[in-house]
Design a protein around this motif. Structure first.
Motif, PDB file in Angstrom:
ATOM      1  N   ALA A   1     -29.892 -16.750  20.775  1.00 43.00           N
ATOM      2  CA  ALA A   1     -29.712 -15.451  21.421  1.00 43.00           C
ATOM      3  C   ALA A   1     -31.009 -15.005  22.091  1.00 43.00           C
ATOM      4  CB  ALA A   1     -29.251 -14.416  20.408  1.00 43.00           C
ATOM      5  N   ARG A   2     -32.144 -15.183  21.414  1.00 47.82           N
ATOM      6  CA  ARG A   2     -33.433 -14.826  22.014  1.00 47.82           C
ATOM      7  C   ARG A   2     -33.720 -15.690  23.240  1.00 47.82           C
ATOM      8  NH1 ARG A   2     -38.392 -14.402  18.229  1.00 47.82           N
ATOM      9  NH2 ARG A   2     -39.227 -14.286  20.312  1.00 47.82           N
ATOM     10  N   TYR A   3     -33.406 -16.968  23.165  1.00 48.67           N
ATOM     11  CA  TYR A   3     -33.627 -17.863  24.294  1.00 48.67           C
ATOM     12  C   TYR A   3     -32.761 -17.447  25.481  1.00 48.67           C
ATOM     13  CZ  TYR A   3     -33.909 -22.074  27.123  1.00 48.67           C
ATOM     14  OH  TYR A   3     -34.090 -22.937  28.158  1.00 48.67           O
ATOM     15  N   ALA A   4     -31.501 -17.084  25.214  1.00 46.11           N
ATOM     16  CA  ALA A   4     -30.606 -16.651  26.289  1.00 46.11           C
ATOM     17  C   ALA A   4     -31.118 -15.370  26.937  1.00 46.11           C
ATOM     18  CB  ALA A   4     -29.197 -16.449  25.746  1.00 46.11           C
ATOM     19  N   LEU A   5     -31.600 -14.422  26.137  1.00 51.77           N
ATOM     20  CA  LEU A   5     -32.145 -13.182  26.704  1.00 51.77           C
ATOM     21  C   LEU A   5     -33.405 -13.449  27.523  1.00 51.77           C
ATOM     22  CD1 LEU A   5     -31.672 -10.699  23.735  1.00 51.77           C
ATOM     23  CD2 LEU A   5     -30.473 -10.708  25.929  1.00 51.77           C
ATOM     24  N   ARG A   6     -34.251 -14.340  27.026  1.00 50.28           N
ATOM     25  CA  ARG A   6     -35.475 -14.681  27.752  1.00 50.28           C
ATOM     26  C   ARG A   6     -35.139 -15.373  29.076  1.00 50.28           C
ATOM     27  NH1 ARG A   6     -38.480 -18.035  24.080  1.00 50.28           N
ATOM     28  NH2 ARG A   6     -38.454 -16.232  22.724  1.00 50.28           N
ATOM     29  N   THR A   7     -34.140 -16.265  29.061  1.00 50.24           N
ATOM     30  CA  THR A   7     -33.723 -16.955  30.278  1.00 50.24           C
ATOM     31  C   THR A   7     -33.143 -15.975  31.283  1.00 50.24           C
ATOM     32  OG1 THR A   7     -33.236 -18.932  28.988  1.00 50.24           O
ATOM     33  CG2 THR A   7     -32.265 -18.803  31.175  1.00 50.24           C
TER      34      THR A   7
ATOM     35  N   MET B   1     -34.596 -15.137  35.021  1.00 47.18           N
ATOM     36  CA  MET B   1     -33.759 -15.244  36.217  1.00 47.18           C
ATOM     37  C   MET B   1     -33.747 -13.938  37.001  1.00 47.18           C
ATOM     38  SD  MET B   1     -32.802 -18.171  36.550  1.00 47.18           S
ATOM     39  CE  MET B   1     -31.604 -19.421  36.415  1.00 47.18           C
ATOM     40  N   GLU B   2     -33.723 -12.813  36.295  1.00 46.85           N
ATOM     41  CA  GLU B   2     -33.787 -11.523  36.983  1.00 46.85           C
ATOM     42  C   GLU B   2     -35.122 -11.349  37.692  1.00 46.85           C
ATOM     43  OE1 GLU B   2     -32.901  -8.322  34.341  1.00 46.85           O
ATOM     44  OE2 GLU B   2     -30.795  -8.896  34.146  1.00 46.85           O
TER      45      GLU B   2
ATOM     46  N   ASP C   1     -49.291 -16.147  26.167  1.00 42.96           N
ATOM     47  CA  ASP C   1     -48.060 -15.456  26.568  1.00 42.96           C
ATOM     48  C   ASP C   1     -46.907 -16.442  26.738  1.00 42.96           C
ATOM     49  OD1 ASP C   1     -49.313 -13.044  26.532  1.00 42.96           O
ATOM     50  OD2 ASP C   1     -49.586 -12.914  28.714  1.00 42.96           O
ATOM     51  N   ALA C   2     -47.196 -17.635  27.196  1.00 41.56           N
ATOM     52  CA  ALA C   2     -46.153 -18.624  27.425  1.00 41.56           C
ATOM     53  C   ALA C   2     -45.652 -19.245  26.127  1.00 41.56           C
ATOM     54  CB  ALA C   2     -46.669 -19.721  28.343  1.00 41.56           C
ATOM     55  N   MET C   3     -46.431 -19.143  25.067  1.00 38.03           N
ATOM     56  CA  MET C   3     -46.044 -19.751  23.798  1.00 38.03           C
ATOM     57  C   MET C   3     -44.941 -18.988  23.096  1.00 38.03           C
ATOM     58  SD  MET C   3     -49.607 -20.772  22.116  1.00 38.03           S
ATOM     59  CE  MET C   3     -50.802 -21.753  22.911  1.00 38.03           C
ATOM     60  N   PHE C   4     -44.901 -17.684  23.280  1.00 40.67           N
ATOM     61  CA  PHE C   4     -43.947 -16.876  22.523  1.00 40.67           C
ATOM     62  C   PHE C   4     -42.915 -16.365  23.407  1.00 40.67           C
ATOM     63  CE2 PHE C   4     -48.065 -16.436  20.390  1.00 40.67           C
ATOM     64  CZ  PHE C   4     -47.735 -17.067  19.220  1.00 40.67           C
TER      65      PHE C   4
END
Length: 93
Positions: free
Chosen positions: A31-37, A41-42, A90-93
């Protein structure tokens, strides 16, 4: 009667705990990965359409103006996110 309600309440809390534990173990990361993706995209969409606001002319202004009413609520936060300083961590988390 009161004892039965207590048992039902306890059973309901145990079932709820097991559901939350299962979600946390199995689906929370997805779920976190989907929100981050979705967020990335936005950001990319706004960059492509409104990039001229920060000096990245990609699309002609005509298309940007057609999409402007849909993007206006997100522009101020998007500009802040795009122009803030970033670190490697920042890219790690």
């Amino acid at each position: 009667m009161a004892e039965q309600k207590t048992r039902e309440g306890l059973l309901r809390r145990v079932v709820n705990f097991v559901q939350e534990l299962t979600y946390g173990m199995a689906a929370h990361d997805m779920a976190r990965y989907a929100l981050r993706t979705r967020a990335s995209m936005e950001h990319l969409f706004i960059l492509i359409t409104m990039g001229d606001l920060i000096g990245v002319p990609i699309l002609p202004p005509y298309y940007s103006l057609r999409i402007l009413p849909y993007v206006v609520p997100q522009i101020s936060t998007w500009k802040r996110r795009m122009l803030r300083e970033r670190d490697v961590s920042d890219a790690m988390f």
